[in-house]
Design a protein around this motif. Structure first.
Motif, PDB file in Angstrom:
ATOM      1  N   ASN A 194       0.823  -1.203   0.000  1.00 17.44           N
ATOM      2  CA  ASN A 194       0.000   0.000   0.000  1.00 17.44           C
ATOM      3  C   ASN A 194       0.860   1.256   0.000  1.00 17.44           C
ATOM      4  O   ASN A 194       0.549   2.242  -0.684  1.00 17.44           O
ATOM      5  N   LEU A 195       1.949   1.258   0.760  1.00 18.10           N
ATOM      6  CA  LEU A 195       2.844   2.408   0.755  1.00 18.10           C
ATOM      7  C   LEU A 195       3.466   2.618  -0.624  1.00 18.10           C
ATOM      8  O   LEU A 195       3.609   3.748  -1.093  1.00 18.10           O
ATOM      9  N   GLY A 196       3.823   1.509  -1.269  1.00 19.40           N
ATOM     10  CA  GLY A 196       4.355   1.612  -2.621  1.00 19.40           C
ATOM     11  C   GLY A 196       3.333   2.169  -3.594  1.00 19.40           C
ATOM     12  O   GLY A 196       3.654   3.001  -4.446  1.00 19.40           O
ATOM     13  N   ASP A 197       2.069   1.720  -3.443  1.00 21.93           N
ATOM     14  CA  ASP A 197       1.012   2.236  -4.306  1.00 21.93           C
ATOM     15  C   ASP A 197       0.805   3.723  -4.078  1.00 21.93           C
ATOM     16  O   ASP A 197       0.523   4.483  -5.015  1.00 21.93           O
ATOM     17  N   ALA A 198       0.916   4.156  -2.821  1.00 22.29           N
ATOM     18  CA  ALA A 198       0.732   5.577  -2.516  1.00 22.29           C
ATOM     19  C   ALA A 198       1.802   6.419  -3.201  1.00 22.29           C
ATOM     20  O   ALA A 198       1.521   7.503  -3.725  1.00 22.29           O
ATOM     21  N   VAL A 199       3.045   5.915  -3.207  1.00 22.37           N
ATOM     22  CA  VAL A 199       4.121   6.645  -3.870  1.00 22.37           C
ATOM     23  C   VAL A 199       3.874   6.696  -5.372  1.00 22.37           C
ATOM     24  O   VAL A 199       4.001   7.741  -6.018  1.00 22.37           O
ATOM     25  N   HIS A 200       3.510   5.535  -5.948  1.00 20.95           N
ATOM     26  CA  HIS A 200       3.236   5.502  -7.380  1.00 20.95           C
ATOM     27  C   HIS A 200       2.037   6.373  -7.728  1.00 20.95           C
ATOM     28  O   HIS A 200       1.945   6.894  -8.852  1.00 20.95           O
ATOM     29  N   GLY A 201       1.102   6.511  -6.777  1.00 18.61           N
ATOM     30  CA  GLY A 201      -0.083   7.319  -7.035  1.00 18.61           C
ATOM     31  C   GLY A 201       0.208   8.790  -7.249  1.00 18.61           C
ATOM     32  O   GLY A 201      -0.639   9.523  -7.754  1.00 18.61           O
ATOM     33  N   LEU A 202       1.403   9.231  -6.856  1.00 18.86           N
ATOM     34  CA  LEU A 202       1.792  10.621  -7.073  1.00 18.86           C
ATOM     35  C   LEU A 202       2.283  10.858  -8.491  1.00 18.86           C
ATOM     36  O   LEU A 202       2.396  12.002  -8.926  1.00 18.86           O
ATOM     37  N   ARG A 203       2.572   9.785  -9.204  1.00 19.65           N
ATOM     38  CA  ARG A 203       3.040   9.930 -10.571  1.00 19.65           C
ATOM     39  C   ARG A 203       1.860  10.223 -11.498  1.00 19.65           C
ATOM     40  O   ARG A 203       0.763   9.714 -11.301  1.00 19.65           O
ATOM     41  N   PRO A 204       2.066  11.037 -12.523  1.00 17.54           N
ATOM     42  CA  PRO A 204       0.944  11.369 -13.413  1.00 17.54           C
ATOM     43  C   PRO A 204       0.531  10.175 -14.251  1.00 17.54           C
ATOM     44  O   PRO A 204       1.338   9.334 -14.632  1.00 17.54           O
ATOM     45  N   THR A 205      -0.758  10.100 -14.523  1.00 14.37           N
ATOM     46  CA  THR A 205      -1.295   9.063 -15.384  1.00 14.37           C
ATOM     47  C   THR A 205      -1.389   9.597 -16.814  1.00 14.37           C
ATOM     48  O   THR A 205      -1.132  10.773 -17.073  1.00 14.37           O
ATOM     49  N   LEU A 206      -1.768   8.736 -17.729  1.00 14.75           N
ATOM     50  CA  LEU A 206      -1.918   9.126 -19.125  1.00 14.75           C
ATOM     51  C   LEU A 206      -3.146  10.031 -19.259  1.00 14.75           C
ATOM     52  O   LEU A 206      -4.218   9.704 -18.766  1.00 14.75           O
ATOM     53  N   THR A 207      -2.996  11.184 -19.893  1.00 15.03           N
ATOM     54  CA  THR A 207      -4.101  12.126 -20.067  1.00 15.03           C
ATOM     55  C   THR A 207      -4.068  12.708 -21.471  1.00 15.03           C
ATOM     56  O   THR A 207      -3.069  12.606 -22.190  1.00 15.03           O
ATOM     57  N   TRP A 208      -5.191  13.349 -21.847  1.00  9.64           N
ATOM     58  CA  TRP A 208      -5.305  14.043 -23.112  1.00  9.64           C
ATOM     59  C   TRP A 208      -5.897  15.416 -22.848  1.00  9.64           C
ATOM     60  O   TRP A 208      -6.820  15.559 -22.042  1.00  9.64           O
ATOM     61  N   PRO A 209      -5.389  16.437 -23.500  1.00 12.10           N
ATOM     62  CA  PRO A 209      -5.984  17.766 -23.307  1.00 12.10           C
ATOM     63  C   PRO A 209      -7.382  17.808 -23.909  1.00 12.10           C
ATOM     64  O   PRO A 209      -7.632  17.221 -24.968  1.00 12.10           O
ATOM     65  N   PRO A 210      -8.342  18.465 -23.248  1.00  6.99           N
ATOM     66  CA  PRO A 210      -9.686  18.570 -23.820  1.00  6.99           C
ATOM     67  C   PRO A 210      -9.655  19.429 -25.074  1.00  6.99           C
ATOM     68  O   PRO A 210      -8.800  20.319 -25.221  1.00  6.99           O
ATOM     69  N   PRO A 211     -10.588  19.208 -26.010  1.00  9.47           N
ATOM     70  CA  PRO A 211     -10.595  19.995 -27.257  1.00  9.47           C
ATOM     71  C   PRO A 211     -10.965  21.451 -27.016  1.00  9.47           C
ATOM     72  O   PRO A 211     -10.613  22.313 -27.814  1.00  9.47           O
ATOM     73  N   HIS A 212     -11.687  21.710 -25.924  1.00  8.83           N
ATOM     74  CA  HIS A 212     -12.096  23.059 -25.570  1.00  8.83           C
ATOM     75  C   HIS A 212     -11.906  23.220 -24.061  1.00  8.83           C
ATOM     76  O   HIS A 212     -11.821  22.232 -23.323  1.00  8.83           O
ATOM     77  N   PRO A 213     -11.855  24.440 -23.555  1.00 11.57           N
ATOM     78  CA  PRO A 213     -11.764  24.626 -22.102  1.00 11.57           C
ATOM     79  C   PRO A 213     -12.944  23.968 -21.392  1.00 11.57           C
ATOM     80  O   PRO A 213     -14.083  24.001 -21.873  1.00 11.57           O
ATOM     81  N   LEU A 214     -12.668  23.338 -20.256  1.00 13.74           N
ATOM     82  CA  LEU A 214     -13.727  22.672 -19.508  1.00 13.74           C
ATOM     83  C   LEU A 214     -14.771  23.681 -19.052  1.00 13.74           C
ATOM     84  O   LEU A 214     -14.446  24.800 -18.657  1.00 13.74           O
ATOM     85  N   THR A 215     -16.030  23.259 -19.095  1.00 14.98           N
ATOM     86  CA  THR A 215     -17.141  24.161 -18.794  1.00 14.98           C
ATOM     87  C   THR A 215     -17.650  24.010 -17.362  1.00 14.98           C
ATOM     88  O   THR A 215     -18.309  24.917 -16.848  1.00 14.98           O
ATOM     89  N   GLY A 216     -17.413  22.843 -16.739  1.00 15.03           N
ATOM     90  CA  GLY A 216     -17.983  22.582 -15.435  1.00 15.03           C
ATOM     91  C   GLY A 216     -19.423  22.102 -15.499  1.00 15.03           C
ATOM     92  O   GLY A 216     -20.014  21.742 -14.474  1.00 15.03           O
ATOM     93  N   ARG A 217     -20.012  22.088 -16.701  1.00 11.94           N
ATOM     94  CA  ARG A 217     -21.378  21.577 -16.890  1.00 11.94           C
ATOM     95  C   ARG A 217     -21.304  20.124 -17.343  1.00 11.94           C
ATOM     96  O   ARG A 217     -20.465  19.760 -18.159  1.00 11.94           O
ATOM     97  N   ALA A 218     -22.207  19.286 -16.827  1.00 14.20           N
ATOM     98  CA  ALA A 218     -22.121  17.845 -17.040  1.00 14.20           C
ATOM     99  C   ALA A 218     -23.232  17.328 -17.943  1.00 14.20           C
ATOM    100  O   ALA A 218     -24.317  17.913 -18.046  1.00 14.20           O
ATOM    101  N   ARG A 219     -22.935  16.191 -18.555  1.00 14.67           N
ATOM    102  CA  ARG A 219     -23.887  15.481 -19.409  1.00 14.67           C
ATOM    103  C   ARG A 219     -23.752  13.995 -19.126  1.00 14.67           C
ATOM    104  O   ARG A 219     -22.647  13.505 -18.887  1.00 14.67           O
ATOM    105  N   LEU A 220     -24.872  13.265 -19.153  1.00 13.60           N
ATOM    106  CA  LEU A 220     -24.875  11.830 -18.871  1.00 13.60           C
ATOM    107  C   LEU A 220     -25.036  11.031 -20.155  1.00 13.60           C
ATOM    108  O   LEU A 220     -25.971  11.258 -20.930  1.00 13.60           O
ATOM    109  N   LEU A 221     -24.109  10.083 -20.377  1.00 17.27           N
ATOM    110  CA  LEU A 221     -24.178   9.150 -21.509  1.00 17.27           C
ATOM    111  C   LEU A 221     -24.226   7.729 -20.958  1.00 17.27           C
ATOM    112  O   LEU A 221     -23.552   7.422 -19.975  1.00 17.27           O
ATOM    113  N   SER A 222     -24.995   6.843 -21.619  1.00 18.79           N
ATOM    114  CA  SER A 222     -25.143   5.495 -21.069  1.00 18.79           C
ATOM    115  C   SER A 222     -25.415   4.485 -22.177  1.00 18.79           C
ATOM    116  O   SER A 222     -26.058   4.799 -23.186  1.00 18.79           O
TER     117      SER A 222
END
Length: 447
Positions: A194-222
């Protein structure tokens, strides 16, 4: 109405502090339930809910702060009727979608127990929806399932489990009276992992920049697939249906990433998900507050095939499901100070940490409003920090459903829920094969 109010834990308070610091933050978890039949009157719905609240007495608990501590207390003015309201829509499923999306941004009043049920009707003559929402400080994913079962489950209420007497000094018995007692009950290997996972958890994960600035408004897809698909794939590969859902999430994201924003495995960066781990003991079912932790899991984004990805995800999740790891996480939940837990929570808000996920939730009992069957259950999470979306999975009545709560900045980037359902189907056909009773692609259901 009486209940044993448990001692609050630091995670509950973190959601409240974060909400105060970010006025637009809506830390609500819940589910949209799709029912068949003419919509009931508001008074009839209120009567059913008021008549069943005693099946989960913690619904009468309100959350507040006394000084720096979170306090749970029974609301002396509790009235279940005030927690049930209606939303009238225009004809057509699009109006249902708009109503749900609007409710995702609407606050739940803070001066009473933090939950509500909305009756949404008008979009069809033979269908309506019930949207249950609760503040995450008061309910985690398992508590939401318990609430749905209590208020809408078919059949008699399940008898409550007897409470386990707490030590006179409560959680301070470990932290002050005998600070090393809890550690002696935890395997050293689980603690080190668990301590090892906590250290690894500080490392950045794979991400992609959004195509537009985030709006803070949400939509549900299912979207939903037959429950047999992930179940049979899991059985064939020595995994669990939850592993298949997560691996298919990574596959869907591979298909979703636009060509002009390709992901690169720079520095070995991997895609991770924050996987919730339920820490509820049997006697804590229906209790107010959180009994969960989260562990960051790699999703093998760069695996050579979908089958390899399932096997890799299964290996990653298997190591956090041991009893030793649960003891470590439970000790952290009970012992860490709120300020430290809050820093961890805020760290998870960064887009570079991990995707938010509920894991696969299982609604084991059939639900209904009166005599009207509830045919679909669509779980909902919330957006926070710089996260572009959050994903939930739920198993109910022969289907496994995925739901994405996405920022409206992603409206024109493709439907992740459709891509997930297609990924599950391809994986099932590759691993299990299509037989005479195989469901065709047109039978993948959606809300």
């Amino acid at each position: 109405m009486t209940t044993t109010v448990p001692r609050p834990n630091p995670l509950d308070g973190c959601f409240l502090v974060y909400e105060r610091e970010q006025p637009g933050f809506r830390p609500y978890v819940g589910a949209v339930m799709h029912a068949t039949g003419s919509h009931p009157s508001l008074s009839r719905l209120r009567e059913q809910i008021a008549g069943r609240v005693d099946r989960m007495p913690s619904l009468a608990c309100k959350v507040s702060k006394r000084g720096r501590r979170t306090v749970w207390e029974l609301d002396p003015d509790f009235d279940a009727h005030r927690h049930v309201r209606e939303v009238r829509t225009e004809d057509g499923l699009d109006s249902l979608d708009r109503a749900v999306d609007a409710l995702l941004a609407e606050p739940i009043p803070a001066d009473a127990p933090r939950w509500e049920v909305r009756l949404i009707h008008g979009y069809a003559s033979d269908a309506y929806a019930l949207f249950y929402r609760a503040h995450h400080a008061a309910q985690d994913g398992q508590a939401v399932l318990d609430a749905l079962t209590a208020l809408f489950g078919v059949g008699p209420a399940a008898p409550p489990r007897p409470a386990v007497a707490e030590a006179p000094a409560g959680r301070r018995t470990w932290s002050r009276g005998n600070p090393g007692a809890w550690a002696k009950r935890i395997p050293v290997r689980a603690l080190a992992q668990n301590l090892g996972d906590a250290v690894h958890g500080l490392r950045p994960t794979l991400t992609w920049p959004p195509p537009h600035p985030l709006t803070g408004r949400a939509r549900l897809l299912s979207r939903a697939v037959p429950v047999s698909w992930p179940r049979e794939v899991a059985r064939a590969l020595g995994a669990t249906p939850n592993d298949v859902c997560l691996a298919s999430l990574a596959e869907a994201l591979r298909m979703w990433v636009p060509e002009d924003r390709p992901a690169r495995p720079a520095g070995g960066r991997e895609l991770h998900v924050g996987l919730p781990v339920s820490l509820r003991r049997p006697e804590e079912r229906r209790s107010v507050g959180n009994r969960i932790s989260a562990v960051r899991i790699p999703l093998a984004f760069w695996a050579g095939s979908p089958v390899d990805r399932v096997i890799a995800v299964a290996s990653a999740t298997r190591r956090v499901k041991t009893e030793g790891m649960r003891r470590v996480l439970r000790a952290q939940l009970e012992l860490l100070p709120e300020w430290l837990v809050y820093r961890i929570v805020r760290q998870s808000c960064a887009a570079s940490s991990a995707l938010d996920s509920s894991g696969l939730l299982r609604v084991s009992r059939r639900l209904a409003m009166g005599a009207d069957p509830i045919e679909q259950v669509v779980p909902t999470l919330f957006l926070h920090g710089d996260h572009q979306f959050a994903v939930s999975f739920a198993s109910y009545q022969g289907q496994v459903r995925v739901s994405f709560v996405i920022d409206r900045a992603l409206d024109d980037t493709g439907d992740l829920a459709v891509l997930w359902a297609e990924a599950v189907e391809r994986l099932w056909r590759d691993v299990v094969g299509s037989g005479p009773d195989a469901s065709r692609p047109g039978q993948v259901s959606h809300a």
